[in-house]
Motif scaffolding. Sequence first.
Motif, PDB file in Angstrom:
ATOM      1  N   SER A  10       0.822  -1.205   0.000  1.00  0.00           N
ATOM      2  CA  SER A  10       0.000   0.000   0.000  1.00  0.00           C
ATOM      3  C   SER A  10       0.848   1.243   0.000  1.00  0.00           C
ATOM      4  CB  SER A  10      -0.927  -0.006   1.225  1.00  0.00           C
ATOM      5  OG  SER A  10      -0.159   0.078   2.413  1.00  0.00           O
ATOM      6  N   ALA A  11       2.115   1.094   0.381  1.00  0.00           N
ATOM      7  CA  ALA A  11       3.024   2.244   0.402  1.00  0.00           C
ATOM      8  C   ALA A  11       3.505   2.530  -1.019  1.00  0.00           C
ATOM      9  CB  ALA A  11       4.219   1.957   1.307  1.00  0.00           C
ATOM     10  N   ARG A  12       3.685   3.779  -1.320  1.00  0.00           N
ATOM     11  CA  ARG A  12       4.171   4.181  -2.634  1.00  0.00           C
ATOM     12  C   ARG A  12       5.687   4.074  -2.641  1.00  0.00           C
ATOM     13  NH1 ARG A  12       1.841   7.656  -6.486  1.00  0.00           N
ATOM     14  NH2 ARG A  12       3.307   8.565  -7.944  1.00  0.00           N
ATOM     15  N   PRO A  13       6.270   3.120  -3.356  1.00  0.00           N
ATOM     16  CA  PRO A  13       7.724   2.974  -3.333  1.00  0.00           C
ATOM     17  C   PRO A  13       8.396   4.168  -3.977  1.00  0.00           C
ATOM     18  CG  PRO A  13       6.753   1.549  -5.014  1.00  0.00           C
ATOM     19  CD  PRO A  13       5.614   2.160  -4.246  1.00  0.00           C
ATOM     20  N   GLY A  14       9.469   4.647  -3.374  1.00  0.00           N
ATOM     21  CA  GLY A  14      10.168   5.804  -3.892  1.00  0.00           C
ATOM     22  C   GLY A  14      11.665   5.594  -3.857  1.00  0.00           C
ATOM     23  N   TYR A  15      12.387   6.525  -4.491  1.00  0.00           N
ATOM     24  CA  TYR A  15      13.837   6.398  -4.569  1.00  0.00           C
ATOM     25  C   TYR A  15      14.503   6.536  -3.204  1.00  0.00           C
ATOM     26  CZ  TYR A  15      13.150   6.776  -9.602  1.00  0.00           C
ATOM     27  OH  TYR A  15      12.753   6.566 -10.889  1.00  0.00           O
ATOM     28  N   GLY A  16      13.950   7.423  -2.357  1.00  0.00           N
ATOM     29  CA  GLY A  16      14.522   7.563  -1.017  1.00  0.00           C
ATOM     30  C   GLY A  16      14.422   6.271  -0.229  1.00  0.00           C
ATOM     31  N   GLN A  17      13.247   5.643  -0.309  1.00  0.00           N
ATOM     32  CA  GLN A  17      13.047   4.370   0.367  1.00  0.00           C
ATOM     33  C   GLN A  17      13.985   3.310  -0.208  1.00  0.00           C
ATOM     34  OE1 GLN A  17       9.016   3.027   0.044  1.00  0.00           O
ATOM     35  NE2 GLN A  17       9.377   1.104   1.146  1.00  0.00           N
ATOM     36  N   LEU A  18      14.162   3.330  -1.526  1.00  0.00           N
ATOM     37  CA  LEU A  18      15.046   2.362  -2.160  1.00  0.00           C
ATOM     38  C   LEU A  18      16.485   2.505  -1.668  1.00  0.00           C
ATOM     39  CD1 LEU A  18      15.430   0.233  -4.499  1.00  0.00           C
ATOM     40  CD2 LEU A  18      16.043   2.202  -5.932  1.00  0.00           C
ATOM     41  N   LEU A  19      16.974   3.728  -1.636  1.00  0.00           N
ATOM     42  CA  LEU A  19      18.368   3.957  -1.263  1.00  0.00           C
ATOM     43  C   LEU A  19      18.620   3.750   0.222  1.00  0.00           C
ATOM     44  CD1 LEU A  19      19.172   7.035  -3.538  1.00  0.00           C
ATOM     45  CD2 LEU A  19      19.828   4.642  -3.876  1.00  0.00           C
ATOM     46  N   ARG A  20      17.545   3.642   1.021  1.00  0.00           N
ATOM     47  CA  ARG A  20      17.729   3.305   2.435  1.00  0.00           C
ATOM     48  C   ARG A  20      17.841   1.804   2.660  1.00  0.00           C
ATOM     49  NH1 ARG A  20      14.014   7.633   3.008  1.00  0.00           N
ATOM     50  NH2 ARG A  20      12.238   6.194   3.169  1.00  0.00           N
ATOM     51  N   THR A  21      17.743   1.029   1.584  1.00  0.00           N
ATOM     52  CA  THR A  21      17.962  -0.403   1.700  1.00  0.00           C
ATOM     53  C   THR A  21      19.366  -0.643   2.254  1.00  0.00           C
ATOM     54  OG1 THR A  21      16.536  -0.834  -0.210  1.00  0.00           O
ATOM     55  CG2 THR A  21      18.051  -2.588   0.446  1.00  0.00           C
ATOM     56  N   PRO A  22      19.508  -1.433   3.295  1.00  0.00           N
ATOM     57  CA  PRO A  22      20.832  -1.642   3.900  1.00  0.00           C
ATOM     58  C   PRO A  22      21.858  -2.123   2.877  1.00  0.00           C
ATOM     59  CG  PRO A  22      19.129  -2.532   5.329  1.00  0.00           C
ATOM     60  CD  PRO A  22      18.437  -2.122   4.052  1.00  0.00           C
ATOM     61  N   GLY A  23      22.989  -1.424   2.847  1.00  0.00           N
ATOM     62  CA  GLY A  23      24.082  -1.793   1.958  1.00  0.00           C
ATOM     63  C   GLY A  23      23.984  -1.240   0.559  1.00  0.00           C
ATOM     64  N   ALA A  24      22.869  -0.552   0.226  1.00  0.00           N
ATOM     65  CA  ALA A  24      22.657  -0.125  -1.160  1.00  0.00           C
ATOM     66  C   ALA A  24      23.687   0.904  -1.617  1.00  0.00           C
ATOM     67  CB  ALA A  24      21.246   0.430  -1.326  1.00  0.00           C
ATOM     68  N   ILE A  25      23.916   1.924  -0.804  1.00  0.00           N
ATOM     69  CA  ILE A  25      24.842   2.987  -1.200  1.00  0.00           C
ATOM     70  C   ILE A  25      26.232   2.419  -1.469  1.00  0.00           C
ATOM     71  CG2 ILE A  25      25.981   5.110  -0.447  1.00  0.00           C
ATOM     72  CD1 ILE A  25      23.103   5.494  -1.256  1.00  0.00           C
ATOM     73  N   GLY A  26      26.590   1.397  -0.723  1.00  0.00           N
ATOM     74  CA  GLY A  26      27.918   0.812  -0.869  1.00  0.00           C
ATOM     75  C   GLY A  26      28.191   0.246  -2.251  1.00  0.00           C
ATOM     76  N   PHE A  27      27.147  -0.203  -2.973  1.00  0.00           N
ATOM     77  CA  PHE A  27      27.385  -0.684  -4.343  1.00  0.00           C
ATOM     78  C   PHE A  27      26.831   0.248  -5.405  1.00  0.00           C
ATOM     79  CE2 PHE A  27      23.355  -2.896  -3.252  1.00  0.00           C
ATOM     80  CZ  PHE A  27      22.574  -2.620  -4.357  1.00  0.00           C
ATOM     81  N   VAL A  28      25.911   1.140  -5.041  1.00  0.00           N
ATOM     82  CA  VAL A  28      25.345   2.059  -6.031  1.00  0.00           C
ATOM     83  C   VAL A  28      26.395   3.065  -6.517  1.00  0.00           C
ATOM     84  CG1 VAL A  28      23.731   3.979  -6.338  1.00  0.00           C
ATOM     85  CG2 VAL A  28      22.939   1.839  -5.332  1.00  0.00           C
ATOM     86  N   LEU A  29      27.098   3.689  -5.585  1.00  0.00           N
ATOM     87  CA  LEU A  29      28.066   4.726  -5.975  1.00  0.00           C
ATOM     88  C   LEU A  29      29.246   4.169  -6.774  1.00  0.00           C
ATOM     89  CD1 LEU A  29      28.072   7.044  -2.818  1.00  0.00           C
ATOM     90  CD2 LEU A  29      26.840   7.317  -4.975  1.00  0.00           C
ATOM     91  N   PRO A  30      29.933   3.141  -6.297  1.00  0.00           N
ATOM     92  CA  PRO A  30      31.006   2.596  -7.136  1.00  0.00           C
ATOM     93  C   PRO A  30      30.487   1.965  -8.419  1.00  0.00           C
ATOM     94  CG  PRO A  30      30.741   1.273  -5.152  1.00  0.00           C
ATOM     95  CD  PRO A  30      29.900   2.493  -4.971  1.00  0.00           C
ATOM     96  N   GLY A  31      29.241   1.448  -8.377  1.00  0.00           N
ATOM     97  CA  GLY A  31      28.661   0.892  -9.597  1.00  0.00           C
ATOM     98  C   GLY A  31      28.478   1.953 -10.665  1.00  0.00           C
ATOM     99  N   PHE A  32      28.067   3.154 -10.256  1.00  0.00           N
ATOM    100  CA  PHE A  32      27.938   4.242 -11.226  1.00  0.00           C
ATOM    101  C   PHE A  32      29.298   4.623 -11.794  1.00  0.00           C
ATOM    102  CE2 PHE A  32      28.344   8.841 -11.905  1.00  0.00           C
ATOM    103  CZ  PHE A  32      27.512   8.969 -13.014  1.00  0.00           C
ATOM    104  N   ALA A  33      30.301   4.754 -10.925  1.00  0.00           N
ATOM    105  CA  ALA A  33      31.635   5.126 -11.387  1.00  0.00           C
ATOM    106  C   ALA A  33      32.206   4.091 -12.349  1.00  0.00           C
ATOM    107  CB  ALA A  33      32.568   5.297 -10.188  1.00  0.00           C
ATOM    108  N   ALA A  34      31.893   2.824 -12.106  1.00  0.00           N
ATOM    109  CA  ALA A  34      32.464   1.760 -12.927  1.00  0.00           C
ATOM    110  C   ALA A  34      31.819   1.669 -14.300  1.00  0.00           C
ATOM    111  CB  ALA A  34      32.336   0.424 -12.197  1.00  0.00           C
TER     112      ALA A  34
END
Length: 444
Positions: A10-34
């Motif tokens: 029932s919750a509207r999924p959003g990017y903020g909620q997505l990026l709060r997934t534990p460990g997400a930032i750790g692979f999102v940022l280097p993944g973009f650079a790569a």
Amino acid sequence: MTSAVTTDKSARPGYGQLLRTPGAIGFVLPGFAARLPFGMLTISILLLVQHTTGSYGSAGIVAAVTGVSMALSAPVMGKLTDRRGQSAVLVPVVLMHSAAVSTLVALALLGAPVWALALAAVPAGASVPQVGPMVRARWAAKLEGSPLLPTAAAFESVTDEFTFVVGPVLATALCTGVHPAAGLITEAALTLAGGLVFAAQRATQPKPHAVAADGEKHASALSFPGLRVLIVAFLGIGAVFGGMQVSLAAFSNEIGNPGANGLLYGVFAAGNMTAGIACGAIAWKIGPRRRLLLGYAGLTVAASVLWTAHSMILLGALGLVVGLCIAPALITGYTMIESLIPANARTEAFTWLTGAVAFGQATAVTLAGRLTDAHGSSYGFLVPMAGTVLALATLLALRSSLAPKAPSRIINSSAGSPATVAPEAPAARVNERGVGHRVPVTVD
């Protein structure tokens, strides 16, 4: 204990909620650079080889060889990644890619013939690291069954398109403002540095599947009909990317403003990125198969009028519309992998789609280069039209293959022995006693 990822539909999924997934930032940022260098590769080859040979046709051949080589090697790399793990595959690959691109640059600057450049382009393309599919596989592993998964697919499409905004503009600026080889040199350096940093993020990589859960050999992702249909759709998308790259560069030269190439391609990619952001923020009420068909129909119509543009303003506007139409089809196709392909083959499936885009792009670069050399940029824009028309016809004819198949179930027969029943219809399930009950479904 609460789950790390919310499953409240029932919750509207959003990017903020997505990026709060534990460990997400750790692979999102280097993944973009790569994967930023991926957006630089084709245009850098085109500009360098066109500079050294004076021919868009020759430049298109070398770029096409790179794309075909990547398309053929990507699924192999994906299969190895599913079985051996991301870091084990990525580290040697980025080392090989940097060496291969450096060799290609040296040969081009030394005035090597086109056949030698094409030969050097084979390892350069084959060693392109499949960082995008690896990031998508990490999201799929973390969010399996979560309503955030389509948001993650949209986020990855936005990230991809941001690299296609920044990559071509950066490569064009380096090749035209610094040195014709500067784009490829930077691409090789960024691939090496970004790839090694991403590979070091071992905690979030999916667990390797060296052996299938039932002890049997893994089935190839290509054995699933839905993936084969999606590959055709992504070939058409690749034709848009490739045809646009060559034709926009030729158009910019025709109007006496080569620097406009980066701007025009940036507008096209910005439209794609904007639509991707919107797609991830929408709570869809229709199923993914229908979204794919509608989005692809819009893309086909938009790509079919590019050849009519004869001014920079009109071409920029049409390019923006084409970009806006790509994202819904691209995002939906990637999202459908979770329901069509088992977890132990998803990285391979993602690389088939990435490879299809590269192969379509390579073919389009070659055809558009030949047409542009012979007749001008307007003829080069016919390639995106042809690619999308053929892909849309295939999607419509084989759309039934895109419906997820439910597994067979075992129920008790009247004779008291087990009997296998056909896969269930989406709206009905059979319980342990053989009594059917209704379950909600999404409209497709």
